[in-house]
Motif scaffolding. Structure first.
Motif, short mmCIF file in Angstrom:
data_model
loop_
_atom_site.label_atom_id
_atom_site.label_comp_id
_atom_site.label_asym_id
_atom_site.label_seq_id
_atom_site.Cartn_x
_atom_site.Cartn_y
_atom_site.Cartn_z
N TYR A 33 1.03 -0.95 -0.27
CA TYR A 33 0.10 0.08 0.37
C TYR A 33 0.66 1.36 0.39
O TYR A 33 2.07 0.99 0.48
CB TYR A 33 -1.23 0.05 1.58
CG TYR A 33 -2.03 -1.11 1.49
CD1 TYR A 33 -1.67 -2.05 2.18
CD2 TYR A 33 -3.02 -1.18 0.97
CE1 TYR A 33 -2.42 -3.36 2.08
CE2 TYR A 33 -4.05 -2.58 0.88
CZ TYR A 33 -3.53 -3.56 1.59
OH TYR A 33 -4.14 -4.42 1.85
N PHE A 35 0.99 5.59 0.52
CA PHE A 35 -0.38 6.70 1.47
C PHE A 35 0.99 7.97 0.98
O PHE A 35 1.64 8.09 1.30
CB PHE A 35 0.06 6.54 3.09
CG PHE A 35 -0.40 4.97 3.00
CD1 PHE A 35 -0.21 3.44 3.47
CD2 PHE A 35 -2.34 4.46 3.52
CE1 PHE A 35 -0.28 3.08 3.71
CE2 PHE A 35 -2.07 3.11 3.91
CZ PHE A 35 -1.07 2.33 3.51
N GLU A 52 -3.46 1.24 -3.35
CA GLU A 52 -3.58 -0.53 -3.68
C GLU A 52 -2.32 -1.30 -4.08
O GLU A 52 -3.20 -0.26 -5.57
CB GLU A 52 -4.30 -1.14 -2.73
CG GLU A 52 -5.50 -0.85 -1.97
CD GLU A 52 -7.08 -1.55 -1.50
OE1 GLU A 52 -7.61 -1.07 -0.88
OE2 GLU A 52 -7.04 -2.81 -1.46
N ARG A 95 3.96 0.66 2.75
CA ARG A 95 3.33 -0.11 3.88
C ARG A 95 3.08 -1.51 2.92
O ARG A 95 2.58 -1.53 1.80
CB ARG A 95 2.11 -0.07 4.94
CG ARG A 95 1.67 -1.18 5.51
CD ARG A 95 1.08 -0.26 6.84
NE ARG A 95 1.29 -0.93 8.22
CZ ARG A 95 0.03 -0.98 9.24
NH1 ARG A 95 -1.36 -0.25 8.92
NH2 ARG A 95 0.11 -1.09 9.86
N SER A 96 4.10 -2.45 3.88
CA SER A 96 3.52 -4.20 2.58
C SER A 96 2.95 -4.27 3.27
O SER A 96 2.12 -4.79 4.15
CB SER A 96 5.15 -4.66 3.78
OG SER A 96 5.30 -5.79 2.96
N ARG A 97 2.13 -5.61 2.71
CA ARG A 97 0.97 -5.85 3.03
C ARG A 97 0.78 -7.47 3.77
O ARG A 97 0.00 -8.25 4.32
CB ARG A 97 0.12 -6.43 1.47
CG ARG A 97 -1.49 -6.45 1.67
CD ARG A 97 -1.93 -7.03 0.33
NE ARG A 97 -3.70 -7.45 0.68
CZ ARG A 97 -3.98 -8.80 0.62
NH1 ARG A 97 -3.22 -9.84 0.63
NH2 ARG A 97 -5.05 -8.93 0.78
N GLY A 99 2.49 -9.85 5.93
CA GLY A 99 4.03 -9.88 7.45
C GLY A 99 2.61 -9.74 8.50
O GLY A 99 1.47 -8.23 7.98
N GLY A 101 2.13 -7.31 11.86
CA GLY A 101 2.56 -5.64 12.39
C GLY A 101 3.56 -5.20 11.08
O GLY A 101 3.95 -3.80 12.07
N ASN A 102 3.08 -5.15 9.95
CA ASN A 102 4.19 -4.74 8.88
C ASN A 102 4.04 -3.03 9.45
O ASN A 102 2.21 -2.38 9.81
CB ASN A 102 3.34 -4.53 7.45
CG ASN A 102 1.88 -4.65 7.58
OD1 ASN A 102 1.09 -4.47 8.83
ND2 ASN A 102 1.40 -5.78 6.66
N LYS A 103 4.87 -2.05 9.34
CA LYS A 103 5.48 -0.95 9.79
C LYS A 103 5.00 0.22 8.27
O LYS A 103 5.63 -0.39 7.33
CB LYS A 103 5.97 -0.57 10.81
CG LYS A 103 6.30 -1.32 11.74
CD LYS A 103 7.23 -1.00 12.60
CE LYS A 103 8.82 -1.47 12.32
NZ LYS A 103 9.08 -3.23 12.10
N LEU A 104 4.39 1.27 8.26
CA LEU A 104 5.15 2.81 7.87
C LEU A 104 6.53 3.12 7.59
O LEU A 104 7.16 2.61 8.64
CB LEU A 104 3.86 3.75 7.95
CG LEU A 104 2.54 3.53 8.04
CD1 LEU A 104 1.64 4.69 7.85
CD2 LEU A 104 2.27 3.06 6.28
N PHE A 106 8.30 6.30 5.90
CA PHE A 106 7.90 7.52 5.37
C PHE A 106 9.27 8.14 4.40
O PHE A 106 10.15 7.55 5.16
CB PHE A 106 7.66 8.54 6.79
CG PHE A 106 6.34 8.17 7.15
CD1 PHE A 106 6.54 7.04 8.09
CD2 PHE A 106 5.05 8.70 7.30
CE1 PHE A 106 4.67 7.08 9.24
CE2 PHE A 106 4.06 8.84 7.54
CZ PHE A 106 4.25 7.48 8.97
#
Lengths: 116, 115
Positions: A33, A35, A52, A95-97, A99, A101-104, A106
């Motif tokens: 994703y 953003f 997406e 952000r990975s789709r 896994g 707990g995937n984190k952003l 920036f």
């Protein structure tokens, strides 16, 4: 690891004009994703628009739209009919789709100034 | 309308004081995050949590600590504040489960000044 690059530290636009903010990213994944967040001065960071990766159609939210080029790993934000309230710091994020707990991740941000 | 709340909004405190920055969310999000944002505005992840009793250090080393005793509450503590801790601290949360589809919801931030 993924990286997000915003090569424009500052941008200016005249009120009512159109401006495009650039963002590129590096990833080996195919499903993720993207953003754009907006942070006005001394105010809360809010989500502007998201995309997406599996969707080819570019996302649009009122005056905000993106140009998503998956092969080029490019994700630019276009703001049409710019308004004074659009002045803010804009962050691109990945952000990975996959896994839990995937984190952003920036980018470093682009400061947008809107001039009368 | 914010569903994630940070207090205080601004804090000026002397060197050596212990401080706790509060962050609470009412959305039932399991994942929560703390970011440090310096004057250059770049965001640095300093702590995150995937749920109750789960805390991890982020990408940027920080002398602060966090706890997650309740789902809705994710406070950040500095045992002995120093001028180098002067910064803006942003709290964020994201929805349960996998996917990360909707990104983060951010609080309004705490601007900390240590004198």
């Amino acid at each position: 690891a993924q990286t997000v690059t915003q090569s424009q530290p500052e941008m200016s636009v005249q009120e009512a004009e159109t401006v495009t903010l650039s963002c590129t990213y590096d990833t080996s994944e195919s499903d993720y994703y993207l953003f754009w967040y907006k942070q006005p001065p001394s105010r809360q960071m809010i989500l502007v628009i998201r995309q997406e990766a599996y969707k080819q159609q570019n996302a649009t939210e009122n005056r905000f739209s993106v140009n998503f080029q998956k092969a080029a790993k490019s994700f630019s934000l276009k703001i049409s009919d710019s308004q004074l309230g659009d002045a803010a710091m804009y962050f691109c994020a990945y952000r990975s789709r996959l896994g839990w707990g995937n984190k952003l991740t920036f980018g470093t941000g682009t400061q947008l100034k809107v001039e009368l | 309308e914010a569903d994630i709340y940070q207090t205080p909004r601004y804090l000026v405190i002397g060197t050596g004081k212990k401080i706790t920055l509060e962050c609470s969310q009412t959305m039932g999000h399991d994942k929560m995050y703390w970011y440090q944002q310096d004057p250059g505005m770049e965001l640095h992840l300093i702590h995150y949590s995937y749920g109750v009793n789960s805390t991890e250090k982020g990408d940027l080393s920080s002398e602060s600590t966090v706890s997650r005793i309740r789902t809705e509450h994710f406070p950040l503590t500095l045992e002995s504040a120093r001028p180098s801790h002067t910064s803006q601290y942003l709290c964020a949360s994201s929805e349960p489960g996998q996917g990360g589809r909707y990104g983060y919801t951010f609080g309004s931030g705490t601007r900390l000044t240590v004198v």
